[in-house]
Design a protein around this motif. Structure first.
Motif, PDB file in Angstrom:
ATOM      1  N   PRO A  16       1.136  -1.571  -0.398  1.00  0.00           N
ATOM      2  CA  PRO A  16       0.201   0.047  -0.157  1.00  0.00           C
ATOM      3  C   PRO A  16       0.814   1.098   0.094  1.00  0.00           C
ATOM      4  CG  PRO A  16      -0.266  -0.651   2.332  1.00  0.00           C
ATOM      5  CD  PRO A  16       0.218  -1.949   1.667  1.00  0.00           C
ATOM      6  N   LEU A  17       1.213   1.664  -1.402  1.00  0.00           N
ATOM      7  CA  LEU A  17       2.035   2.866  -1.384  1.00  0.00           C
ATOM      8  C   LEU A  17       0.840   4.104  -2.578  1.00  0.00           C
ATOM      9  CD1 LEU A  17       5.826   1.158  -2.644  1.00  0.00           C
ATOM     10  CD2 LEU A  17       4.881   2.440   0.160  1.00  0.00           C
ATOM     11  N   LYS A  18       1.466   4.842  -2.453  1.00  0.00           N
ATOM     12  CA  LYS A  18       1.421   6.417  -2.951  1.00  0.00           C
ATOM     13  C   LYS A  18       1.887   6.661  -4.201  1.00  0.00           C
ATOM     14  CE  LYS A  18      -4.363   6.678  -2.660  1.00  0.00           C
ATOM     15  NZ  LYS A  18      -4.669   7.703  -2.498  1.00  0.00           N
ATOM     16  N   LEU A  19       2.183   7.076  -4.638  1.00  0.00           N
ATOM     17  CA  LEU A  19       3.632   8.173  -5.261  1.00  0.00           C
ATOM     18  C   LEU A  19       3.183   9.409  -6.112  1.00  0.00           C
ATOM     19  CD1 LEU A  19       6.509   8.536  -5.740  1.00  0.00           C
ATOM     20  CD2 LEU A  19       6.376   6.621  -7.560  1.00  0.00           C
ATOM     21  N   PHE A  20       2.900   9.951  -5.365  1.00  0.00           N
ATOM     22  CA  PHE A  20       2.938  11.374  -6.234  1.00  0.00           C
ATOM     23  C   PHE A  20       4.362  12.685  -7.536  1.00  0.00           C
ATOM     24  CE2 PHE A  20      -0.316  10.732  -2.950  1.00  0.00           C
ATOM     25  CZ  PHE A  20      -1.336  11.516  -3.561  1.00  0.00           C
ATOM     26  N   TYR A  21       3.534  13.098  -8.338  1.00  0.00           N
ATOM     27  CA  TYR A  21       5.017  13.467  -8.989  1.00  0.00           C
ATOM     28  C   TYR A  21       3.894  15.600  -8.498  1.00  0.00           C
ATOM     29  CZ  TYR A  21       7.444  16.563 -12.510  1.00  0.00           C
ATOM     30  OH  TYR A  21       8.278  17.180 -12.827  1.00  0.00           O
ATOM     31  N   HIS A  22       5.079  16.158  -7.999  1.00  0.00           N
ATOM     32  CA  HIS A  22       4.711  17.746  -8.140  1.00  0.00           C
ATOM     33  C   HIS A  22       5.665  18.311  -8.824  1.00  0.00           C
ATOM     34  CE1 HIS A  22       2.200  16.572  -4.291  1.00  0.00           C
ATOM     35  NE2 HIS A  22       3.663  15.982  -3.803  1.00  0.00           N
ATOM     36  N   HIS A  23       4.925  19.235 -10.026  1.00  0.00           N
ATOM     37  CA  HIS A  23       5.875  20.132 -10.397  1.00  0.00           C
ATOM     38  C   HIS A  23       4.929  21.552 -10.944  1.00  0.00           C
ATOM     39  CE1 HIS A  23       7.819  21.446 -14.654  1.00  0.00           C
ATOM     40  NE2 HIS A  23       7.901  21.625 -14.282  1.00  0.00           N
ATOM     41  N   LEU A  29       2.420  26.554  -4.332  1.00  0.00           N
ATOM     42  CA  LEU A  29       2.085  25.507  -3.421  1.00  0.00           C
ATOM     43  C   LEU A  29       1.788  26.115  -2.112  1.00  0.00           C
ATOM     44  CD1 LEU A  29       3.232  22.249  -3.279  1.00  0.00           C
ATOM     45  CD2 LEU A  29       4.925  23.482  -1.989  1.00  0.00           C
ATOM     46  N   PHE A  30       0.481  25.302  -2.230  1.00  0.00           N
ATOM     47  CA  PHE A  30      -0.008  25.847  -0.865  1.00  0.00           C
ATOM     48  C   PHE A  30      -0.984  24.159  -0.680  1.00  0.00           C
ATOM     49  CE2 PHE A  30      -4.137  26.762   1.552  1.00  0.00           C
ATOM     50  CZ  PHE A  30      -2.945  27.489   2.187  1.00  0.00           C
ATOM     51  N   THR A  31      -1.013  23.584   0.584  1.00  0.00           N
ATOM     52  CA  THR A  31      -1.752  22.461   0.811  1.00  0.00           C
ATOM     53  C   THR A  31      -2.216  23.158   2.307  1.00  0.00           C
ATOM     54  OG1 THR A  31      -0.793  21.166   0.116  1.00  0.00           O
ATOM     55  CG2 THR A  31      -1.521  20.145   1.806  1.00  0.00           C
ATOM     56  N   ILE A  32      -3.129  22.638   2.480  1.00  0.00           N
ATOM     57  CA  ILE A  32      -4.239  23.230   4.000  1.00  0.00           C
ATOM     58  C   ILE A  32      -3.773  22.457   5.048  1.00  0.00           C
ATOM     59  CG2 ILE A  32      -6.268  24.351   2.632  1.00  0.00           C
ATOM     60  CD1 ILE A  32      -7.305  21.807   3.074  1.00  0.00           C
ATOM     61  N   ASN A  33      -3.758  22.361   6.232  1.00  0.00           N
ATOM     62  CA  ASN A  33      -3.143  21.855   7.332  1.00  0.00           C
ATOM     63  C   ASN A  33      -4.374  20.386   7.296  1.00  0.00           C
ATOM     64  OD1 ASN A  33      -1.623  23.014   8.807  1.00  0.00           O
ATOM     65  ND2 ASN A  33      -2.702  23.983  10.773  1.00  0.00           N
ATOM     66  N   HIS A  34      -4.029  19.129   7.310  1.00  0.00           N
ATOM     67  CA  HIS A  34      -4.297  17.853   7.052  1.00  0.00           C
ATOM     68  C   HIS A  34      -3.067  16.982   7.749  1.00  0.00           C
ATOM     69  CE1 HIS A  34      -1.859  17.696   4.059  1.00  0.00           C
ATOM     70  NE2 HIS A  34      -1.485  16.622   3.613  1.00  0.00           N
ATOM     71  N   TRP A  35      -3.932  15.935   8.111  1.00  0.00           N
ATOM     72  CA  TRP A  35      -3.478  14.975   8.949  1.00  0.00           C
ATOM     73  C   TRP A  35      -4.059  13.425   8.392  1.00  0.00           C
ATOM     74  CZ3 TRP A  35      -5.620  11.351  11.820  1.00  0.00           C
ATOM     75  CH2 TRP A  35      -6.993  11.112  12.262  1.00  0.00           C
ATOM     76  N   HIS A  36      -3.399  12.673   7.805  1.00  0.00           N
ATOM     77  CA  HIS A  36      -3.682  11.463   7.240  1.00  0.00           C
ATOM     78  C   HIS A  36      -2.906  10.022   8.673  1.00  0.00           C
ATOM     79  CE1 HIS A  36      -0.176  12.084   5.573  1.00  0.00           C
ATOM     80  NE2 HIS A  36      -0.640  13.236   4.732  1.00  0.00           N
ATOM     81  N   ASP A  37      -3.014   8.703   8.308  1.00  0.00           N
ATOM     82  CA  ASP A  37      -3.058   7.637   9.370  1.00  0.00           C
ATOM     83  C   ASP A  37      -1.828   6.773   8.251  1.00  0.00           C
ATOM     84  OD1 ASP A  37      -5.392   7.935  10.454  1.00  0.00           O
ATOM     85  OD2 ASP A  37      -6.551   5.805   9.001  1.00  0.00           O
ATOM     86  N   SER A  38      -1.238   7.533   6.940  1.00  0.00           N
ATOM     87  CA  SER A  38      -0.155   6.932   6.400  1.00  0.00           C
ATOM     88  C   SER A  38       1.312   7.842   6.913  1.00  0.00           C
ATOM     89  CB  SER A  38      -0.161   7.242   4.996  1.00  0.00           C
ATOM     90  OG  SER A  38      -0.490   8.349   4.358  1.00  0.00           O
ATOM     91  N   VAL A  39       2.451   7.252   6.700  1.00  0.00           N
ATOM     92  CA  VAL A  39       3.407   7.959   6.802  1.00  0.00           C
ATOM     93  C   VAL A  39       3.963   8.736   5.189  1.00  0.00           C
ATOM     94  CG1 VAL A  39       5.846   8.128   6.941  1.00  0.00           C
ATOM     95  CG2 VAL A  39       4.280   6.258   8.150  1.00  0.00           C
ATOM     96  N   SER A  95      -0.408   1.143   9.033  1.00  0.00           N
ATOM     97  CA  SER A  95      -0.753  -0.402   9.424  1.00  0.00           C
ATOM     98  C   SER A  95       0.327  -1.851   8.646  1.00  0.00           C
ATOM     99  CB  SER A  95      -1.783  -0.892   8.823  1.00  0.00           C
ATOM    100  OG  SER A  95      -2.570  -0.670   7.579  1.00  0.00           O
ATOM    101  N   PHE A  96       0.832  -0.641   7.217  1.00  0.00           N
ATOM    102  CA  PHE A  96       1.775  -1.926   6.813  1.00  0.00           C
ATOM    103  C   PHE A  96       3.597  -1.966   7.218  1.00  0.00           C
ATOM    104  CE2 PHE A  96       4.604  -1.848   3.339  1.00  0.00           C
ATOM    105  CZ  PHE A  96       4.510  -3.441   2.672  1.00  0.00           C
ATOM    106  N   LEU A  97       3.566  -0.659   7.375  1.00  0.00           N
ATOM    107  CA  LEU A  97       4.729  -0.481   7.746  1.00  0.00           C
ATOM    108  C   LEU A  97       5.122  -1.517   9.524  1.00  0.00           C
ATOM    109  CD1 LEU A  97       5.623   2.959   7.517  1.00  0.00           C
ATOM    110  CD2 LEU A  97       6.338   1.446   6.647  1.00  0.00           C
ATOM    111  N   GLU A  98       3.776  -0.682  10.287  1.00  0.00           N
ATOM    112  CA  GLU A  98       3.897  -1.697  11.655  1.00  0.00           C
ATOM    113  C   GLU A  98       3.851  -3.420  11.167  1.00  0.00           C
ATOM    114  OE1 GLU A  98       1.224   0.597  14.862  1.00  0.00           O
ATOM    115  OE2 GLU A  98      -0.190  -0.552  13.634  1.00  0.00           O
TER     116      GLU A  98
END
Length: 120
Positions: A16-23, A29-39, A95-98
Motif C-alpha cells: 500500500p503505497l502512493k507516489l505523487f509527482y509535483h511540478h 504551492l499550498f496545502t491546507i492543514n491536514h493529517w492522515h494514517d499514512s507516513v 498499518s503496513f509499516l507496523e
C-alpha cells in the motif's frame, strides 16, 4: 486553525503505497492543514518549500527529505520568489509499516549533521 483528515485509499493492499509527482512553474504551492494514517516522505527535486509540521516550520530545499509521521498535522507552501518547484511525495500505509517493521513505528531523521553523514 482547522485540521482536516485526509483519507488514503490504496489500490494495492499487498504493497500500500502512493507516489505523487509535483511540478509548479510560476505558481503557488499550498496545502491546507491536514493529517492522515499514512507516513509521508517528501523529496524536493528543485526549488524550496516550507512545510509546517505540528506548527513548526521546516524549510526543505533541493535534495532534502522530509518525513511526516502518521497523525502529524501538516501543511506546506512555497515562498513568493519561487519560479519552479519539483518534488515527489511517497505515502506508505502506517498499518503496513507496523506489520513489516514493528508496532508504533515512528520515523525520524537525526538533526545532527555528523550523525547523518555517519549513516550515509
Amino acid at each position: 486553525m482547522v485540521e482536516y483528515y485526509e483519507r488514503n485509499t490504496f489500490t494495492n493492499q499487498q504493497v500500500p503505497l502512493k507516489l505523487f509527482y509535483h511540478h509548479y512553474v510560476n505558481g503557488k504551492l499550498f496545502t491546507i492543514n491536514h493529517w492522515h494514517d499514512s507516513v509521508e516522505i517528501n523529496y524536493i527535486i528543485k526549488g524550496r518549500a516550507v512545510q509546517i509540521l505540528d506548527g513548526n516550520p521546516v524549510i526543505s530545499e533541493a535534495g532534502d527529505l522530509c518525513i511526516i509521521n502518521a497523525g502529524v498535522i501538516h501543511s506546506n507552501f512555497s515562498e513568493n520568489d519561487q519560479k519552479e518547484i519539483e518534488a515527489i511525495t511517497l505515502q506508505i500505509s502506517y498499518s503496513f509499516l507496523e506489520k513489516w517493521l514493528f508496532k508504533d513505528v515512528y520515523l525520524n531523521v537525526p538533526a545532527d549533521q555528523k550523525v547523518c553523514e555517519e549513516i550515509q
